[in-house]
Scaffold this active site. Structure first.
Site: not given
Ligand code: 5GP
Length: 116
Positions: A33, A89, A96, A98, A102, A104
């Site tokens: 992450d 998430n 969430q 993205v 996915h 975590h």
């Molecule tokens: P969500 O909030 O959708 O559950 O988690 C998305 C995760 O993707 C977040 O923890 C965020 O830090 C990670 N993330 C967002 N953009 C990028 C990226 O460009 N590269 C990487 N490696 N992680 C990302």
């Protein structure tokens, strides 16, 4: 035929955006992450761009099991012998950010409960 723009994680899988890739196979990728919430924080991401848990279908059963098996292997490779937290998430209330499903995996410190 309508073609949808690639998700962020499809672009990472296709090497259009750099990431620290820990593992990949024909079904998923595993990246660190970019904004880690624990000493070890990686994401297990299917290549198939399913937006969220709410969009899963019966066809995705084996894929979802695969993500957990990969999570377990990478957690061991990362030295998380004391345990780790896994999180999906889903949607607005869970923050969430993205819209490409996915898993975590967080570890390397004690996790609080209940989560924030
Ligand atoms: P969500 O909030 O959708 O559950 O988690 C998305 C995760 O993707 C977040 O923890 C965020 O830090 C990670 N993330 C967002 N953009 C990028 C990226 O460009 N590269 C990487 N490696 N992680 C990302």
């Amino acid at each position: 035929m309508t073609s949808f723009p690639k998700t962020l994680f499809e672009r990472i899988a296709d090497r259009e955006i750099p990431a620290d890739m820990l593992f990949e196979d024909d079904q998923c990728i595993v990246i660190r992450d970019i904004n880690p919430q624990a000493p070890v924080h990686f994401l297990v991401i299917p290549r198939k761009p399913i937006p969220s848990l709410d969009d899963l279908s019966i066809d995705d059963q084996s894929l979802m099991g695969h993500l957990f098996l990969v999570a377990k292997e990478v957690a061991a490779a990362e030295g998380l012998s004391g345990g780790y937290r896994t999180v999906f998430n889903c949607g607005r209330d869970a923050f969430q950010t993205v819209p490409h499903i996915h898993l975590h995996v967080l570890g390397g410190r004690k996790m609080g409960w209940p989560p924030g």
